[in-house]
Design a protein around this motif. Structure first.
Motif, PDB file in Angstrom:
ATOM      1  N   CYS A   7      -8.258 -20.739  26.948  1.00 47.11           N
ATOM      2  CA  CYS A   7      -8.475 -22.058  26.753  1.00 47.11           C
ATOM      3  C   CYS A   7      -9.071 -22.887  27.901  1.00 47.11           C
ATOM      4  O   CYS A   7      -9.473 -24.061  27.830  1.00 47.11           O
ATOM      5  N   ALA A  12      -9.847 -27.458  29.745  1.00 48.53           N
ATOM      6  CA  ALA A  12      -8.582 -27.974  29.723  1.00 48.53           C
ATOM      7  C   ALA A  12      -7.797 -27.363  30.645  1.00 48.53           C
ATOM      8  O   ALA A  12      -8.046 -26.295  31.215  1.00 48.53           O
ATOM      9  N   CYS A  14      -5.115 -25.530  31.027  1.00 49.31           N
ATOM     10  CA  CYS A  14      -4.077 -24.628  30.342  1.00 49.31           C
ATOM     11  C   CYS A  14      -4.307 -23.159  30.492  1.00 49.31           C
ATOM     12  O   CYS A  14      -5.263 -22.794  30.625  1.00 49.31           O
ATOM     13  N   SER A  37      -0.685 -26.997  21.094  1.00 51.47           N
ATOM     14  CA  SER A  37      -0.645 -27.342  22.578  1.00 51.47           C
ATOM     15  C   SER A  37      -1.508 -28.511  22.948  1.00 51.47           C
ATOM     16  O   SER A  37      -1.407 -29.411  24.060  1.00 51.47           O
ATOM     17  N   HIS A  38      -2.374 -28.940  22.139  1.00 52.09           N
ATOM     18  CA  HIS A  38      -3.497 -29.915  22.591  1.00 52.09           C
ATOM     19  C   HIS A  38      -3.678 -31.023  21.360  1.00 52.09           C
ATOM     20  O   HIS A  38      -4.719 -30.770  20.448  1.00 52.09           O
ATOM     21  N   VAL A  41      -6.787 -32.880  19.961  1.00 53.68           N
ATOM     22  CA  VAL A  41      -8.246 -32.401  20.542  1.00 53.68           C
ATOM     23  C   VAL A  41      -8.798 -31.333  19.322  1.00 53.68           C
ATOM     24  O   VAL A  41      -8.269 -30.655  18.767  1.00 53.68           O
TER      25      VAL A  41
END
Ligand SMILES: [Zn+2]
Length: 55
Positions: A7, A12, A14, A37-38, A41
């Protein structure tokens, strides 16, 4: 042979990374990860292709 993507390679901040046996599965994992998680996006398939590594 496996397919891997991190990622962080998208820019990101992450730690998420995935290594699976097929490209299709990897894209699926990335999409699930993005949704979880995003939120908000989105990656184009071109962008996804660019972070996929064959390992
Ligand atoms: Zn992530």
């Amino acid at each position: 042979m496996a397919y891997s993507a991190a990622c962080a390679d998208t820019g990101a901040d992450c730690p998420g990374s995935f290594t699976v046996e097929t490209k299709g599965e990897l894209v699926e994992h990335l999409n699930i990860h993005l949704a979880e998680s995003h939120p908000g996006v989105e990656m184009t398939s071109d962008e996804v292709e660019q972070i996929i590594k064959v390992v």
